[in-house]
Design a protein around this motif. Structure first.
Motif, PDB file in Angstrom:
ATOM      1  N   GLY A 171      36.586  37.776  48.857  1.00 37.77           N
ATOM      2  CA  GLY A 171      35.351  38.256  49.470  1.00 37.77           C
ATOM      3  C   GLY A 171      34.298  37.194  49.685  1.00 37.77           C
ATOM      4  N   GLY A 172      34.710  35.905  49.649  1.00 37.11           N
ATOM      5  CA  GLY A 172      33.717  34.869  49.890  1.00 37.11           C
ATOM      6  C   GLY A 172      34.200  33.494  49.487  1.00 37.11           C
ATOM      7  N   THR A 173      33.280  32.548  49.618  1.00 35.36           N
ATOM      8  CA  THR A 173      33.571  31.133  49.409  1.00 35.36           C
ATOM      9  C   THR A 173      32.379  30.481  48.730  1.00 35.36           C
ATOM     10  OG1 THR A 173      34.793  31.135  51.504  1.00 35.36           O
ATOM     11  CG2 THR A 173      34.239  28.985  50.592  1.00 35.36           C
ATOM     12  N   VAL A 174      32.665  29.512  47.861  1.00 37.56           N
ATOM     13  CA  VAL A 174      31.602  28.679  47.298  1.00 37.56           C
ATOM     14  C   VAL A 174      31.956  27.230  47.586  1.00 37.56           C
ATOM     15  CG1 VAL A 174      30.262  28.064  45.265  1.00 37.56           C
ATOM     16  CG2 VAL A 174      31.175  30.384  45.496  1.00 37.56           C
ATOM     17  N   ASP A 232      31.551  39.477  36.261  1.00 37.94           N
ATOM     18  CA  ASP A 232      31.204  40.244  37.454  1.00 37.94           C
ATOM     19  C   ASP A 232      31.743  39.630  38.732  1.00 37.94           C
ATOM     20  OD1 ASP A 232      29.759  42.117  35.900  1.00 37.94           O
ATOM     21  OD2 ASP A 232      28.043  40.755  35.837  1.00 37.94           O
ATOM     22  N   TYR A 233      32.056  38.351  38.707  1.00 36.60           N
ATOM     23  CA  TYR A 233      32.751  37.721  39.841  1.00 36.60           C
ATOM     24  C   TYR A 233      33.463  36.470  39.350  1.00 36.60           C
ATOM     25  CZ  TYR A 233      28.843  34.353  40.336  1.00 36.60           C
ATOM     26  OH  TYR A 233      27.893  33.368  40.125  1.00 36.60           O
ATOM     27  N   CYS A 234      34.508  36.090  40.092  1.00 32.97           N
ATOM     28  CA  CYS A 234      35.349  34.963  39.697  1.00 32.97           C
ATOM     29  C   CYS A 234      35.489  34.005  40.885  1.00 32.97           C
ATOM     30  CB  CYS A 234      36.726  35.474  39.261  1.00 32.97           C
ATOM     31  SG  CYS A 234      37.868  34.198  38.675  1.00 32.97           S
ATOM     32  N   VAL A 235      35.303  32.707  40.620  1.00 31.68           N
ATOM     33  CA  VAL A 235      35.394  31.688  41.675  1.00 31.68           C
ATOM     34  C   VAL A 235      36.360  30.585  41.241  1.00 31.68           C
ATOM     35  CG1 VAL A 235      34.090  30.232  43.279  1.00 31.68           C
ATOM     36  CG2 VAL A 235      32.936  32.115  42.109  1.00 31.68           C
ATOM     37  N   PRO A 236      37.665  30.807  41.325  1.00 35.46           N
ATOM     38  CA  PRO A 236      38.596  29.725  40.969  1.00 35.46           C
ATOM     39  C   PRO A 236      38.400  28.515  41.872  1.00 35.46           C
ATOM     40  CG  PRO A 236      39.740  31.524  42.084  1.00 35.46           C
ATOM     41  CD  PRO A 236      38.361  32.018  41.783  1.00 35.46           C
ATOM     42  N   GLN A 237      38.427  27.356  41.262  1.00 37.21           N
ATOM     43  CA  GLN A 237      38.181  26.116  41.997  1.00 37.21           C
ATOM     44  C   GLN A 237      39.494  25.622  42.612  1.00 37.21           C
ATOM     45  OE1 GLN A 237      36.160  23.331  39.399  1.00 37.21           O
ATOM     46  NE2 GLN A 237      34.862  24.939  38.552  1.00 37.21           N
ATOM     47  N   LEU A 238      39.732  26.019  43.858  1.00 36.81           N
ATOM     48  CA  LEU A 238      40.952  25.614  44.553  1.00 36.81           C
ATOM     49  C   LEU A 238      40.662  24.371  45.384  1.00 36.81           C
ATOM     50  CD1 LEU A 238      42.502  29.041  45.628  1.00 36.81           C
ATOM     51  CD2 LEU A 238      42.455  27.902  43.411  1.00 36.81           C
ATOM     52  N   TYR A 239      40.540  23.255  44.702  1.00 39.58           N
ATOM     53  CA  TYR A 239      40.066  22.033  45.345  1.00 39.58           C
ATOM     54  C   TYR A 239      41.179  21.211  45.983  1.00 39.58           C
ATOM     55  CZ  TYR A 239      35.517  22.716  43.074  1.00 39.58           C
ATOM     56  OH  TYR A 239      34.300  23.201  42.677  1.00 39.58           O
ATOM     57  N   TRP A 240      42.419  21.659  45.898  1.00 43.24           N
ATOM     58  CA  TRP A 240      43.521  20.888  46.437  1.00 43.24           C
ATOM     59  C   TRP A 240      43.760  21.237  47.905  1.00 43.24           C
ATOM     60  CZ3 TRP A 240      43.686  23.808  41.908  1.00 43.24           C
ATOM     61  CH2 TRP A 240      43.623  23.064  40.722  1.00 43.24           C
ATOM     62  N   GLU A 241      44.641  20.484  48.525  1.00 43.26           N
ATOM     63  CA  GLU A 241      44.958  20.720  49.918  1.00 43.26           C
ATOM     64  C   GLU A 241      46.216  21.580  50.054  1.00 43.26           C
ATOM     65  OE1 GLU A 241      46.790  16.645  48.891  1.00 43.26           O
ATOM     66  OE2 GLU A 241      44.971  17.793  48.414  1.00 43.26           O
ATOM     67  N   ILE A 242      46.385  22.163  51.217  1.00 42.37           N
ATOM     68  CA  ILE A 242      47.628  22.862  51.545  1.00 42.37           C
ATOM     69  C   ILE A 242      48.750  21.826  51.554  1.00 42.37           C
ATOM     70  CG2 ILE A 242      48.848  24.172  53.334  1.00 42.37           C
ATOM     71  CD1 ILE A 242      46.063  25.155  54.276  1.00 42.37           C
ATOM     72  N   GLY A 243      49.808  22.103  50.801  1.00 40.70           N
ATOM     73  CA  GLY A 243      50.922  21.171  50.726  1.00 40.70           C
ATOM     74  C   GLY A 243      50.851  20.200  49.567  1.00 40.70           C
ATOM     75  N   HIS A 244      49.846  20.298  48.710  1.00 42.68           N
ATOM     76  CA  HIS A 244      49.750  19.404  47.551  1.00 42.68           C
ATOM     77  C   HIS A 244      51.003  19.553  46.695  1.00 42.68           C
ATOM     78  CE1 HIS A 244      48.319  17.768  43.706  1.00 42.68           C
ATOM     79  NE2 HIS A 244      47.356  17.163  44.395  1.00 42.68           N
ATOM     80  N   SER A 300      42.067  40.863  41.276  1.00 42.73           N
ATOM     81  CA  SER A 300      41.434  41.751  42.244  1.00 42.73           C
ATOM     82  C   SER A 300      40.497  42.780  41.627  1.00 42.73           C
ATOM     83  CB  SER A 300      42.516  42.489  43.043  1.00 42.73           C
ATOM     84  OG  SER A 300      43.313  43.296  42.173  1.00 42.73           O
ATOM     85  N   LYS A 301      40.428  42.856  40.300  1.00 39.04           N
ATOM     86  CA  LYS A 301      39.611  43.897  39.682  1.00 39.04           C
ATOM     87  C   LYS A 301      38.137  43.524  39.573  1.00 39.04           C
ATOM     88  CE  LYS A 301      43.192  46.421  37.213  1.00 39.04           C
ATOM     89  NZ  LYS A 301      43.615  47.007  35.922  1.00 39.04           N
ATOM     90  N   ARG A 302      37.798  42.353  39.976  1.00 40.38           N
ATOM     91  CA  ARG A 302      36.402  41.943  40.118  1.00 40.38           C
ATOM     92  C   ARG A 302      36.291  41.115  41.398  1.00 40.38           C
ATOM     93  NH1 ARG A 302      35.028  45.523  37.528  1.00 40.38           N
ATOM     94  NH2 ARG A 302      33.736  45.604  35.657  1.00 40.38           N
ATOM     95  N   PRO A 303      35.101  41.073  42.021  1.00 42.37           N
ATOM     96  CA  PRO A 303      34.938  40.292  43.245  1.00 42.37           C
ATOM     97  C   PRO A 303      35.465  38.871  43.084  1.00 42.37           C
ATOM     98  CG  PRO A 303      32.998  41.628  42.882  1.00 42.37           C
ATOM     99  CD  PRO A 303      33.867  41.802  41.666  1.00 42.37           C
ATOM    100  N   LEU A 304      36.250  38.448  44.063  1.00 45.29           N
ATOM    101  CA  LEU A 304      36.924  37.144  44.034  1.00 45.29           C
ATOM    102  C   LEU A 304      36.426  36.279  45.181  1.00 45.29           C
ATOM    103  CD1 LEU A 304      39.230  35.238  43.049  1.00 45.29           C
ATOM    104  CD2 LEU A 304      40.753  36.499  44.609  1.00 45.29           C
TER     105      LEU A 304
END
Length: 499
Positions: free
Chosen positions: A366-369, A296-308, A325-329
């Motif tokens: 649509g959000g942040t964790v 029902d929703y997906c939260v990929p863990q993008l823990y790196w920095e810009i430019g890694h 995009s087919k489920r809340p991201l």
């Protein structure tokens, strides 16, 4: 004079940049703003009941000030429980010894549900589905699944893992989850990024037996077979949750790289990265789950920095925006890494503003964790202050999930102001309606100054999101507006009351 002019010009540039940041980040009315509260790091181990409750109350109060509207609370780190269970033992990460009940007795999950709902927050129960023992656990309780069924687990890199290739383990995890969903008023059930174990040098997953026994479609490629095992589990878990309570959201927070793009022809979507991969290394076909509607929703863990160098944040967020995009991201953010790294395009500041701009630019985000809650509470790198003063300065409702339910509840009734202990209090009655699709569980209170046009699309007028059917009035004159929210945050029509 020349130096003064240079200084004034620099100040003007800074002021313009600051204004741009503020105007570019006007808060939306709906946004998932979550924070992970973990126990597996041992932060609560050895605490008394009172001490842990005081710690959590402080964290929840600070997180609410930061604008957080959902807590993802870890309740099952290694086939154990931070809640009362007849299926699995009490967690050592709560009491210090697996199987030992807390003293004085309490149920952390039940307590957290109540505390979050009092604050207008959602509570998502976070479990690790397959991990049966962490590296630091030395003794298992007699009623632990690995002690009772040692043939259903395998050892790998100091861990014990419920073998995903054994169908009995899928059934067992679904049974545990249904028990949680049935007995607790949670808003979501959340699993993290541990499926098949993270690869360790020189180690092999011992699943030859299962590959032979539980392979009804005779899949010849071991990787394809492992992916299919996890696919079946995700589909069955999603169904198991909704069979008990259709409104409980099923969310997954996978590792941040789905698949690395390659120079050779490859039909699998990939990002311009060079790291560990969900699809290839963890056997987690996350995009399939999104596209099939199994989560029902997906939260990929993008823990790196810009430019890694191996996992650059910017192409990764663009990849997930384009393909999931087919489920809340929602995006999993590492607070400490964000604030300790400078923005490559603006070395005078950390990467928080740049990442928040990228969020706004991605139409499907649509959000942040936040990883993790304590870092926000401690205001690491001024992150918490920036949330409450800039990015999350106004409250937000949860994103709608119309694929589960799109029917709004009826509006509230019988609004009136009464004096209670010398103070005016606005009361209302819950709307009529039966069944979970019509039941109001929270209310949104808006305030508009005298002469101001009522516009509930503007979240800056939200003064409270509450489970209560009353609001203590703190402003003179004007108009108060109340709407009802159902379990999926569908909002009713407005009911107005001039003061």
């Amino acid at each position: 004079m020349k130096k003064l002019n240079i200084f004034l010009a620099a100040m003007l540039v800074c002021l313009m940049a600051s204004t741009k940041v503020l105007s570019a980040n006007d808060s939306p009315k709906r946004e998932f703003r979550g924070a992970w509260i973990q126990c597996v790091n041992g932060q609560f181990q050895g605490m008394t009941t009172d001490a842990m409750q005081r710690t959590l109350v402080y964290q929840l109060d600070e997180l609410k000030k930061d604008g957080v509207n959902a807590i993802i609370f870890q309740v099952r780190p290694e086939c154990d429980a931070l809640y009362e269970s007849n299926l699995e033992p009490w967690s050592r990460f709560l009491t210090g010894q697996q199987g030992r009940a807390p003293q004085p007795y309490w149920d952390p999950l039940a307590w957290m549900v109540e505390q979050c709902h009092q604050r207008g927050m959602e509570l998502h129960a976070w479990i690790n589905p397959y991990r049966a023992r962490t590296k630091t656990t030395t003794q298992l309780a007699t009623n632990h699944v690995a002690a009772m069924h040692p043939d259903r687990v395998f050892a790998y890199d100091g861990l014990l893992i419920l073998n995903p290739g054994n169908p009995a383990n899928r059934d067992y995890i679904c049974k545990v989850v249904q028990d949680i969903v049935r007995r607790y008023d949670i808003d979501g059930l959340h699993i993290d990024d541990y499926f098949y174990p993270y690869p360790a040098a020189g180690q092999t997953i011992p699943d030859d037996r299962e590959f032979q026994l539980y392979n009804p479609y005779n899949i010849r490629n071991r990787g394809d077979w492992r992916r299919e095992n996890v696919n079946i589990f995700i589909k069955e878990l999603h169904q198991a949750i909704h069979d008990v309570k259709p409104w409980v959201k099923f969310g997954v927070s996978p590792f941040g790289i789905y698949h690395n793009s390659k120079t050779t022809a490859d039909p699998i979507p990939g990002s311009a990265t060079k790291g560990l991969q969900n699809y290839d290394d963890l056997y987690a076909d996350v995009l399939l789950w999104v596209n099939k509607g199994w989560i029902d929703y997906c939260v990929p863990q993008l823990y790196w920095e810009i430019g890694h160098s191996s996992a650059d944040y910017e192409p990764l967020i663009r990849f997930w925006n384009d393909y999931a995009s087919k489920r809340p991201l929602f995006i999993g953010e590492d607070i400490e890494r964000t604030v300790k790294n400078v923005d490559p395009k603006n070395p005078g500041q950390n990467q928080m503003p740049a990442k928040m701009r990228l969020h706004k630019q991605m139409p499907n985000v649509g959000g942040t964790v936040l990883w993790y809650a304590k870092a926000a509470v401690d205001n690491t790198g001024n992150y918490g202050n920036m949330l409450r003063k800039v990015y999350w300065k106004t409250p937000a409702l949860q994103p709608r999930m119309t694929f589960i339910d799109k029917t709004s509840p009826r509006k509230v009734r019988k609004m009136k102001v009464m004096q209670m202990e010398g103070r005016p209090v606005l009361f209302w009655t819950a709307p009529k309606g039966s069944g979970w699709k019509q039941e109001a569980v929270r209310y949104v209170v808006y305030y508009f100054s005298p002469g101001e046009k009522v516009n509930i699309d503007d979240p800056s007028h939200i003064v409270e999101i509450t489970p209560n059917t009353f609001h203590k009035i703190t402003r003179n004159g004007g108009t108060y507006v109340v709407t009802a929210l159902d379990r999926l945050s569908n909002e009713s029509k407005a009911k107005k009351k001039k003061i």
